[in-house]
Enzyme design. Structure first.
Site, PDB file in Angstrom:
ATOM      1  N   ASP A 158       0.792  -1.231   0.000  1.00 38.72           N
ATOM      2  CA  ASP A 158       0.000   0.000   0.000  1.00 38.72           C
ATOM      3  C   ASP A 158       0.827   1.284   0.000  1.00 38.72           C
ATOM      4  O   ASP A 158       0.363   2.318  -0.447  1.00 38.72           O
ATOM      5  CB  ASP A 158      -0.951   0.015   1.211  1.00 38.72           C
ATOM      6  CG  ASP A 158      -0.218  -0.103   2.549  1.00 38.72           C
ATOM      7  OD1 ASP A 158       1.027  -0.177   2.542  1.00 38.72           O
ATOM      8  OD2 ASP A 158      -0.888  -0.129   3.593  1.00 38.72           O
ATOM      9  N   HIS A 159       2.082   1.205   0.462  1.00 40.19           N
ATOM     10  CA  HIS A 159       2.827   2.455   0.651  1.00 40.19           C
ATOM     11  C   HIS A 159       3.551   2.952  -0.591  1.00 40.19           C
ATOM     12  O   HIS A 159       4.000   4.081  -0.624  1.00 40.19           O
ATOM     13  CB  HIS A 159       3.861   2.281   1.769  1.00 40.19           C
ATOM     14  CG  HIS A 159       3.296   2.543   3.140  1.00 40.19           C
ATOM     15  ND1 HIS A 159       2.216   1.870   3.630  1.00 40.19           N
ATOM     16  CD2 HIS A 159       3.666   3.414   4.092  1.00 40.19           C
ATOM     17  CE1 HIS A 159       1.952   2.320   4.860  1.00 40.19           C
ATOM     18  NE2 HIS A 159       2.820   3.250   5.159  1.00 40.19           N
ATOM     19  N   ASP A 218       3.757  -0.922  11.328  1.00 43.63           N
ATOM     20  CA  ASP A 218       3.329   0.416  10.924  1.00 43.63           C
ATOM     21  C   ASP A 218       2.709   1.089  12.128  1.00 43.63           C
ATOM     22  O   ASP A 218       2.039   0.450  12.939  1.00 43.63           O
ATOM     23  CB  ASP A 218       2.302   0.311   9.799  1.00 43.63           C
ATOM     24  CG  ASP A 218       1.932   1.682   9.263  1.00 43.63           C
ATOM     25  OD1 ASP A 218       2.574   2.115   8.284  1.00 43.63           O
ATOM     26  OD2 ASP A 218       1.039   2.330   9.837  1.00 43.63           O
ATOM     27  N   ARG A 246      -1.834  12.314   9.987  1.00 45.68           N
ATOM     28  CA  ARG A 246      -0.620  13.082  10.262  1.00 45.68           C
ATOM     29  C   ARG A 246      -0.568  14.310   9.377  1.00 45.68           C
ATOM     30  O   ARG A 246      -0.976  14.254   8.222  1.00 45.68           O
ATOM     31  CB  ARG A 246       0.618  12.232   9.986  1.00 45.68           C
ATOM     32  CG  ARG A 246       0.718  11.131  10.977  1.00 45.68           C
ATOM     33  CD  ARG A 246       2.125  10.620  11.141  1.00 45.68           C
ATOM     34  NE  ARG A 246       2.118   9.816  12.339  1.00 45.68           N
ATOM     35  CZ  ARG A 246       2.822   8.701  12.509  1.00 45.68           C
ATOM     36  NH1 ARG A 246       3.622   8.290  11.563  1.00 45.68           N
ATOM     37  NH2 ARG A 246       2.739   8.038  13.635  1.00 45.68           N
ATOM     38  N   SER A 304      12.895   8.499  15.389  1.00 46.93           N
ATOM     39  CA  SER A 304      11.999   7.418  15.011  1.00 46.93           C
ATOM     40  C   SER A 304      12.632   6.088  15.349  1.00 46.93           C
ATOM     41  O   SER A 304      13.755   6.015  15.818  1.00 46.93           O
ATOM     42  CB  SER A 304      11.712   7.469  13.519  1.00 46.93           C
ATOM     43  OG  SER A 304      12.807   6.929  12.823  1.00 46.93           O
ATOM     44  N   ARG A 341      13.522   3.996  13.219  1.00 45.62           N
ATOM     45  CA  ARG A 341      14.164   3.523  11.990  1.00 45.62           C
ATOM     46  C   ARG A 341      15.283   2.527  12.280  1.00 45.62           C
ATOM     47  O   ARG A 341      16.332   2.860  12.805  1.00 45.62           O
ATOM     48  CB  ARG A 341      14.699   4.718  11.201  1.00 45.62           C
ATOM     49  CG  ARG A 341      15.170   4.362   9.800  1.00 45.62           C
ATOM     50  CD  ARG A 341      15.394   5.592   8.979  1.00 45.62           C
ATOM     51  NE  ARG A 341      14.147   6.350   8.870  1.00 45.62           N
ATOM     52  CZ  ARG A 341      14.101   7.663   8.662  1.00 45.62           C
ATOM     53  NH1 ARG A 341      15.205   8.352   8.530  1.00 45.62           N
ATOM     54  NH2 ARG A 341      12.943   8.277   8.571  1.00 45.62           N
TER      55      ARG A 341
END
Ligand code: F3S
Length: 746
Positions: free
Chosen positions: A102-103, A177, A441, A634, A636
């Site tokens: 989806d991203h 996610d 967001r 984040s 990450r």
């Protein structure tokens, strides 16, 4: 007797019944130990404990070892997760898992005049299938081989698919996610060892107010940090007045207040949604089990806030932060006072936050009134359906036709503009402008990479009204629009059915079931985007001797400085390529420059990754020295993977951001902090660093750093670490780390 309820339509031979039995058994043990009423969140979390007898259970304190029911991954984060899984050598996933494409799909919008048939979901999807072919091929073949369900591009957004197919009351899910908590709308829980904040809902939403306004209001009260370390649990008589998908919206955006997850207790609205999405056995089973799917009478929360929905007005949150709540009645004044552009330049609805049937119908009911008066959207208006099922259903029921007639573009069933996959042709970069979205967001530049875009988040029906009026100061509860015939019209409050009266239309089949271990995983060895992982070299069992300082970083060093995003994101599945961004944003304390450090073997200056590669090739270990709150920003994971890949051994800083510290440990690096922060100044950029005491690494016991200057003189100082017993013995199943590493920032 209740019938057996399958976990999902695509997993007909696994049953929720077994999960409920396990919850019941564990809760019996936990209740004896705690001997107090439990909140609903506690019941679900403790109902999944690995060791209910032996596990320490202190709410908000203990690290919990849990046994989740599901794992869900989106395509951007799944690449590295699946590569790591393959590298683990395990034959199949132990927990039912899915991948969702989806991203990586970009949505295109254009000015009114150019909006022809060339735009929209189909064209965008075709392009994405071309551009991302190797990534999709890899994920689909690996999914098939390792037992992971694969949802093809075009199937929709991860959280909508999960709600439609997999979420069930009382379940525990881990997702890669940050909006995974969406599943709390169906009573499911995702992640960790939190406190519990109770939100008491009373009253009933009316007129233009919607579930989105509940969470926008909560965000305004708690702020973007207020939910940190907590599960937000909703309760109170107002619950039954919100649809299941509306509860999903509220849980989804709990991520914006930093909450670990958000949950609603099981109720009739969930029952109806389960039935409507072809899961009647699960609905009946949950009903029979419902005493375990709600809070106990008299349970206590760490904090309680109360919202009377009858008094709630629409909230428009922004710009630039989702906790800046503007009640509709004050928005125009606030905008004028703050100088936000009043002219709206685009309206975007859908996304994982707000693309239920009810959302679409409420938005369409606004659009329909405009059409009847001969009015079209003044600005580009884009719709991102959350799933193929939603798209097919709203097409069948005529809603897409309404959106298109009013001037809207229906994009692919994917994240699109929400994740910045937006080919925006009508506003140039740098031009201040206002957009309104039904997303979650609104940080600067998130949607269109333009830091001057003022993004506001609100409900889809409000976005639709703004797109039609083209004006942020428009208040549909009070202001009129001028129809084609010159007459003024006042929009009536939107309405929408909670569930499609004619049932859902599943649309195209977009799911691929796993094939089996005999399948071959497609990764082209020449690929620039994907690379299979090889295990890192294990520790040699000795103290670290004379490592070089690759860089002594000065000031802020976030995960973005360590592993930049933007154009680098396309290398997420290729560790060696993405490592070329390692620390290129960090400021070198020695010369005040970024991406310029001295290669101490050759004496020449070079880029940070290049020098690291040279050290690695020479078999020369190296360390990083850093300042305060190193690795903030984040979760990450690449910020920890890259230094490990290029040969780092330790990262020595004044203080760490917690998640980054955990990530470093997980990749086998030593995160250390100066016992005395002033020792940061002792370390010169060309010193050689030895770390003593590793062979007897003990929780809470400092290690010693010995530094050797270029002139041969030495100094030493103590450094702290936070390894616990489990981490030191190398508990390979990672459960003691919590699940924070999987919660990507997307
Ligand atoms: Fe996708 Fe945006 Fe949701 S990126 S998962 S639609 S928050």
């Amino acid at each position: 007797g209740v019938d057996k309820a399958p976990m999902s339509r695509v997993e007909p031979d696994q049953y929720i019944n077994d999960r409920y039995q396990a919850i019941e058994d564990r809760l019996k043990v936990v209740r004896k130990r705690l001997n107090r009423p439990l909140t609903y969140a506690e019941k679900v979390v403790y109902g999944h404990l690995d060791d209910p007898e032996g596990q320490e259970i202190k709410r908000g304190v203990s690290y919990l070892n849990l046994r989740p029911d599901r794992v869900a991954m989106q395509d951007a984060t799944a690449q590295m997760a699946v590569l790591q899984f393959i590298a683990s050598g395990l034959p199949q996933t132990a927990v039912p898992s899915t991948i969702h494409c989806d991203h990586l799909i970009e949505g295109t919008t254009a000015p009114q005049a150019d909006r022809a048939n060339a735009f929209g979901g189909k064209a965008d999807l075709e392009l994405a299938n071309k551009q991302n072919k190797e990534v999709y091929d890899f994920l689909s073949t690996a999914g098939s081989k390792y037992g992971i369900g694969f949802w093809k591009p075009g199937s929709g957004i991860i959280h909508q698919i999960v709600l439609e197919n997999y979420a069930f009351p009382g379940g525990l899910m881990i997702g890669t996610d940050s909006h995974t908590p969406n599943a709390g709308g169906l009573g499911m829980c995702a992640i960790g060892a939190p406190k519990v904040i109770g939100v008491k809902l009373t009253g009933k939403l009316s007129a233009w107010a919607s579930p989105k306004d509940v969470i926008c209001k909560v965000a305004g009260i708690l702020t973007v940090k207020g939910g940190t370390g907590a599960i937000v649990e909703y309760f109170g008589p107002g619950l039954d007045n919100i649809s299941c998908t509306g509860m999903g919206t509220i849980c989804n955006m709990g991520a914006e207040i930093g909450a670990t997850t958000s949950m609603f207790p099981f109720n009739r609205r969930m029952y109806d949604y389960l039935v409507a999405t072809a899961r009647e056995p699960a609905a009946k089973l949950a009903e029979a089990f419902s005493e375990h799917l709600r809070a106990d009478e008299g349970c206590e929360y760490d904090q309680v806030i109360e919202i009377n929905m009858s008094e709630l007005e629409p909230q428009i949150n922004g710009p630039f932060t989702p906790d800046l709540a503007n009640p509709l009645s004050q928005l125009a004044d606030n905008a004028r006072r703050e100088g936000w552009p009043l002219e709206v330049s685009a309206g975007l609805i859908g996304s994982c936050t707000n693309s239920s049937y009810e959302d679409m119908m409420r938005a369409a009911s606004v659009a329909k009134q405009a059409l009847a008066a001969g009015i079209k959207a003044k600005v580009p208006f884009a719709i991102s359906p959350g799933s193929e099922q939603i798209r097919a259903t709203i097409e069948r029921d005529g809603l897409i036709e309404i959106f298109e007639k009013v001037g809207g573009t229906v994009l692919a069933n994917a994240c699109g503009p929400c994740i910045g996959q937006w080919k925006r042709t009508e506003v140039a970069k740098g031009v201040p402008n206002t957009i309104v979205t039904s997303f979650n967001r609104n940080f600067a530049a998130r949607n269109d990479a333009n830091p001057a875009t003022h993004a506001f988040v609100t409900s889809p029906e409000m976005v639709t009204a703004f797109a039609i009026a083209g004006d942020l100061s428009f208040n549909p509860e009070r202001d009129t629009l001028v129809g084609a015939d010159g007459k003024e019209i006042l929009l009536q409050p939107p309405h929408g059915d909670e569930l499609p009266p004619r049932g859902f239309d599943p649309g195209e089949e977009t799911y691929q079931a796993p094939g089996g271990h005999a399948a071959t995983v497609k990764v082209d060895p020449a690929s620039q985007r994907l690379q299979l992982l090889t295990p890192f070299q294990p520790w040699d069992g000795r103290d670290l001797e004379e490592a070089l300082v690759l860089i002594k970083a000065k000031g802020k060093c976030t995960t973005d400085h360590i592993s930049m995003a933007g154009p680098w994101l396309k290398y997420r599945g290729h560790l060696d390529n993405i490592s070329n961004n390692m620390l290129i944003g960090a400021v070198n304390a020695e010369n005040g420059k970024v991406n310029s450090v001295k290669n101490q073997l050759s004496g020449e200056y070079g880029g940070v990754p290049d020098v690291a590669r040279a050290y690695k090739a020479a078999g020369q270990p190296w360390v990083v020295i850093g300042d305060e709150n190193y690795g903030e920003g984040s979760s990450r994971e690449h910020a920890a993977l890259e230094p490990r890949h290029l040969g780092a051994r330790a990262v020595l800083v004044k203080s760490f951001a917690r998640i980054h510290e955990t990530n470093l440990k997980k990749q086998g690096l030593l995160p250390l902090t100066f016992a005395n922060p002033a020792d940061y100044d002792k370390v010169g950029p060309f010193d050689r660093i030895s770390i003593k005491g590793l062979t007897s690494l003990t929780p809470g016991k400092p290690l010693t750093v010995v530094g050797k200057r270029p002139d041969g003189t030495t100094y030493d100082f103590p450094v702290n670490h936070t390894f616990n017993d489990n981490q030191i013995v190398g508990d390979s199943d990672m459960e003691d780390y919590g699940f924070e590493y999987s919660d990507e920032e997307l």
